[in-house]
Design an enzyme around this catalytic site. Structure first.
Site, PDB file in Angstrom:
ATOM      1  N   GLY A 299       3.260  -1.104   1.522  1.00  0.00           N
ATOM      2  CA  GLY A 299       4.398  -0.607   2.045  1.00  0.00           C
ATOM      3  C   GLY A 299       4.826   0.404   0.949  1.00  0.00           C
ATOM      4  O   GLY A 299       5.836   1.163   1.466  1.00  0.00           O
TER       5      GLY A 299
ATOM      6  N   GLY B 209       3.334   2.640  -1.554  1.00  0.00           N
ATOM      7  CA  GLY B 209       2.703   3.334  -1.501  1.00  0.00           C
ATOM      8  C   GLY B 209       3.435   5.097  -1.244  1.00  0.00           C
ATOM      9  O   GLY B 209       3.935   5.439  -0.371  1.00  0.00           O
TER      10      GLY B 209
ATOM     11  N   CYS C  99       1.282   5.881   1.325  1.00  0.00           N
ATOM     12  CA  CYS C  99       1.395   4.490   2.722  1.00  0.00           C
ATOM     13  C   CYS C  99       2.836   5.127   4.449  1.00  0.00           C
ATOM     14  O   CYS C  99       3.315   5.248   3.092  1.00  0.00           O
ATOM     15  CB  CYS C  99       1.636   3.794   1.690  1.00  0.00           C
ATOM     16  SG  CYS C  99       2.465   2.328   2.929  1.00  0.00           S
TER      17      CYS C  99
HETATM   18  P1  5GP Z   1       0.922   5.214  -5.112  1.00  0.00           P
HETATM   19  O1  5GP Z   1       0.811   5.280  -6.625  1.00  0.00           O
HETATM   20  O2  5GP Z   1       0.579   6.029  -4.690  1.00  0.00           O
HETATM   21  O3  5GP Z   1       2.697   5.323  -4.961  1.00  0.00           O
HETATM   22  O4  5GP Z   1       0.474   3.704  -4.555  1.00  0.00           O
HETATM   23  C1  5GP Z   1      -0.596   3.553  -4.619  1.00  0.00           C
HETATM   24  C2  5GP Z   1      -1.083   2.508  -3.514  1.00  0.00           C
HETATM   25  O5  5GP Z   1      -0.903   2.724  -1.981  1.00  0.00           O
HETATM   26  C3  5GP Z   1      -2.886   1.571  -3.376  1.00  0.00           C
HETATM   27  O6  5GP Z   1      -3.583   1.226  -4.707  1.00  0.00           O
HETATM   28  C4  5GP Z   1      -2.923   1.050  -2.216  1.00  0.00           C
HETATM   29  O7  5GP Z   1      -2.672   0.162  -2.779  1.00  0.00           O
HETATM   30  C5  5GP Z   1      -1.558   1.299  -1.118  1.00  0.00           C
HETATM   31  N1  5GP Z   1      -2.573   2.734  -0.519  1.00  0.00           N
HETATM   32  C6  5GP Z   1      -3.371   3.264  -0.665  1.00  0.00           C
HETATM   33  N2  5GP Z   1      -3.948   4.071   1.293  1.00  0.00           N
HETATM   34  C7  5GP Z   1      -2.873   3.614   2.126  1.00  0.00           C
HETATM   35  C8  5GP Z   1      -2.715   3.528   2.930  1.00  0.00           C
HETATM   36  O8  5GP Z   1      -3.514   5.606   3.511  1.00  0.00           O
HETATM   37  N3  5GP Z   1      -2.067   2.247   3.544  1.00  0.00           N
HETATM   38  C9  5GP Z   1      -0.945   2.200   3.118  1.00  0.00           C
HETATM   39  N4  5GP Z   1      -0.039   1.169   3.482  1.00  0.00           N
HETATM   40  N5  5GP Z   1      -1.391   1.649   1.861  1.00  0.00           N
HETATM   41  C10 5GP Z   1      -2.137   2.672   0.869  1.00  0.00           C
END
Ligand code: 5GP
Length: 345
Positions: free
Chosen positions: A178, A180, A183
């Site tokens: 949660g 990301g 996300c």
């Molecule tokens: P960020 O660095 O962009 O904050 O987070 C990246 C991470 O978000 C990814 O490695 C993965 O674990 C998570 N993530 C990627 N796509 C999704 C999605 O569609 N839903 C959710 N719940 N998490 C995602």
């Protein structure tokens, strides 16, 4: 029903307390780490940052660029094998991971990649919810089949599940639910765990049984990457911070004269339509689709991130990345930065 009342923390809730240091300059700081992984017994050395296995970020072009910095790219799971082969003929074997899920199709894909590229080193077993019994048993099955591959498994956010996955055969557990940037799990399900606390608690659990963790998601500025290491993360995985670059995928758009690249979650409607042709009737989308300002060559962003972490190290007196968590005292804060002239990012 139970309530845990202890306050859990995100990166935005803390800052590092500066400490006296004998370091003369950022140049003296060593950002490489060497690990011997518990289950595979493989030795790996590099800068423990990872590009996420999202299809806009975990690209072959990203892997070529990041390997120069000794940074790992978790390639997304939709790559046809023949497009992966040339990457592994270069020196990228140490810095590229093959990703897959836990369906039979995924496991067959892994076998196909293994037949074509037997020397790859990392397997990234990735599911949105790492708490199912099925996931733990697939981790065990993959460990059985590939005894000398470095297995990454996730995602979870609590210590007991980190221990379970390591005991089932994972070398490194991916932590974050949660957090990301694209996300929407917390909105759709109400489930999640503040990321810094998840990292602190899960790294402690992993290190107790001889494993490692990745802090996955939630970093928005270089200081957050440093805070993840400060909290005990062995690796930090980035999605949004690496989106919108020349090496990222996603449609380039011009909005009001400025260039943007499309970036979306792997559980978003955009991704599900792209790879499965629909959002299956029994599930909802748990990811967003956004347009990120085009930021050019990822090498500049990487230099800024590594420069930021080096500077953290000099502020807290850590000569190596390994020392960062030992040298960390976090202070809880109610404001991160002065934004009178606009947002700092
Ligand atoms: P960020 O660095 O962009 O904050 O987070 C990246 C991470 O978000 C990814 O490695 C993965 O674990 C998570 N993530 C990627 N796509 C999704 C999605 O569609 N839903 C959710 N719940 N998490 C995602």
């Amino acid at each position: 029903m139970r309530i845990e009342t202890e306050i859990k923390l995100d990166y935005k809730d803390v800052l590092f307390r500066p400490k006296r240091s004998v370091l003369q300059s950022r140049e003296e700081v060593d950002l490489t780490r060497k690990f011997t992984f518990k289950n595979s017994q493989q030795v790996w050395e590099g800068v423990p940052i990872m590009a996420s296995n999202m299809d806009t970020v975990g690209t072959v072009e990203m892997a070529k660029a990041l390997a120069q910095h000794k940074i790992i790219t978790c390639l997304h799971k939709f790559y046809p094998v023949d497009l992966l082969q040339p990457l592994f003929q270069t020196a990228a074997t140490d810095f590229a991971a093959i990703s897959c899920g836990i369906k039979e199709d995924d496991i067959n894909y892994l076998a196909k990649v293994h037949a074509a590229i037997p020397d790859f080193r990392f397997i990234c077993l990735d599911v949105a919810n790492g708490y199912t019994q099925r996931f733990a048993s697939v981790v065990a099955r993959i460990r059985d089949k590939y005894p000398d591959k470095i297995i990454i498994a996730g995602n979870v956010v609590t210590g007991e599940m980190v221990e379970e996955l390591i005991l089932r055969g994972a070398d490194i557990v991916k932590v974050g639910i949660g957090s990301g940037s694209v996300c929407t799990t917390r909105i759709q399900t109400g489930v999640g765990y503040p990321q810094l606390s998840a990292v602190i608690e899960c790294s402690d659990a992993a290190h107790g049984v001889g494993g490692q963790i990745i802090a996955d998601g939630g970093c928005v500025v270089p200081g957050d990457v440093a805070k993840a290491f400060g909290g005990g993360a062995d690796f930090v995985m980035l999605g949004g911070m690496l989106a919108g670059h020349e090496q990222s995928d996603g449609e380039l758009q011009t909005i009001n004269g400025e260039q943007y690249k499309v970036f979306y979650g792997m559980s978003s409607e955009t991704a599900m339509n792209k790879y499965y042709g629909e959002v299956a009737g029994y599930r909802s989308s748990e990811g967003k689709t956004v347009a990120v300002k085009y930021r050019g060559d990822v090498n500049n962003t990487i230099k800024s991130i590594l420069g930021g972490i080096r500077s953290t190290c000099t502020y807290i007196g850590a000569r190596t990345l390994k020392d960062v968590s030992k040298c960390t005292t976090f202070i809880r804060v109610s404001q991160q930065s002065n934004e009178v002239f606009g947002k700092n990012s």
